[in-house]
Write an enzyme that holds these catalytic residues in place. Structure first.
Site, short mmCIF file in Angstrom:
data_model
loop_
_atom_site.label_atom_id
_atom_site.label_comp_id
_atom_site.label_asym_id
_atom_site.label_seq_id
_atom_site.Cartn_x
_atom_site.Cartn_y
_atom_site.Cartn_z
N ASP A 67 0.84 -1.19 0.00
CA ASP A 67 0.00 0.00 0.00
C ASP A 67 0.88 1.26 0.00
OD1 ASP A 67 -3.01 0.90 0.45
OD2 ASP A 67 -1.85 2.01 1.93
N HIS A 76 -7.24 -6.76 0.10
CA HIS A 76 -6.15 -5.79 -0.04
C HIS A 76 -4.94 -6.08 0.84
CE1 HIS A 76 -4.11 -2.01 -0.56
NE2 HIS A 76 -4.38 -1.58 0.65
#
Length: 296
Positions: free
Chosen positions: A110, A276
């Site tokens: 991320d 994610h």
């Protein structure tokens, strides 16, 4: 109940110099150096089940990024340089040099992935190999922005709004916001490790951390996008690059290996199960992929 220090078994907590700030990091293992960078809205505890596997073969350094966890949280500036990925990459260069590592591999999830690829572009001599987890380059994200991305990734737009709007909105009930965000980005039915979840919420709820996260995203809209566009088609990542992505998350739909091949010379990639948060949701698969790649 965790100690609040963000500790991983077998790792030593160190306070290290960054670029004008102090970075709080965990260091463990032995062998070639590997830097692990977490993303939003998390801390180094994302590596709880990945770092020990890597530490059997590598010297592993897992810091909290500036603005996150236990690292310093400087005030933002009007130009958004304080939380640009270029500045955050300089933190990592100085932290690793303080540990005696002038050249190392890096894996970032991320926001940490954005720091990692900026580090590889700006400091090619320092980066042996790079892995990015569940991201596309920042410039690509903004170039592809549309109504669908505005609904699916609304936080990119909200957190980048001028101060103090997003700080006030998130700060009204940060625990609710963080729990909602973490749950909605993970695969359906996934439950976070309680110690890690507690760390993400405790650290991420602090007003200084809420402000820093907003500054991180403001820099994404301004300085980071500008830096990427300046490099687009002119400069490429020279180190071998691995991209991992969640099988059930949005990056999977974007042909990430093809996208990253525009930004790096040698690219390979694969999906791992879940949403994610690969290090949280699929730690064994993530560690296995990283070990194979980092071992060359």
């Amino acid at each position: 109940m965790s100690s609040g220090e963000g500790l991983i078994e077998g790792f030593e907590r160190r306070r290290l110099p960054g670029h004008g700030v102090e970075i709080d990091a965990l260091v463990g293992g032995s062998g070639p150096p590997v830097l692990l960078l977490h993303g939003y809205p998390q801390t180094r505890m994302i590596w709880k089940r990945v770092a020990p596997a890597l530490a059997r073969r590598f010297t592993v350094v897992a810091p909290d990024l500036r603005g996150y966890g236990r690292s310093d949280k400087p005030e933002g500036d009007e130009a958004h340089d304080t939380y640009s990925k270029r500045t955050m990459a300089l933190d990592q260069i100085e932290t690793m040099r303080a540990l005696g590592h002038d050249r190392f591999s890096v894996a970032g999830h991320d926001r940490g992935g954005r720091v990692a690829y900026r580090l590889a572009l700006d400091h090619p001599a320092a980066v042996e190999r790079i892995a990015v987890l569940d991201i596309l380059p920042t410039a690509e994200m903004w170039a592809k922005a549309n109504a669908r991305s505005a609904m699916g990734a609304y936080h990119w737009y909200m957190l980048a709004q001028p101060r103090p709007l997003p700080e006030r909105l998130v700060g009204a009930d940060p625990e609710f916001y963080l729990r909602w965000t973490l749950r909605s980005w993970a695969a359906e039915g996934f439950a976070f490790d309680p110690e890690c979840l507690e760390d993400y919420i405790r650290c991420g709820s602090a007003p200084a951390a809420v402000h820093a996260a907003c500054e991180d995203y403001r820099a994404g809209w301004t300085r980071d996008q500008e830096a990427d566009e300046a490099d687009r088609g002119r400069r490429r990542i020279g180190a071998p690059l691995l991209v991992l992505w969640g099988r059930d998350y949005s990056v999977a739909k974007a042909d990430p290996v093809k996208v990253w091949s525009e930004w790096a010379g040698e690219v390979r990639g694969q999906p791992v199960p879940g949403g994610h948060f690969q290090p949280d949701e699929a730690p064994e698969e993530t560690a296995r992929a990283l070990l194979a790649f980092l071992s060359g």
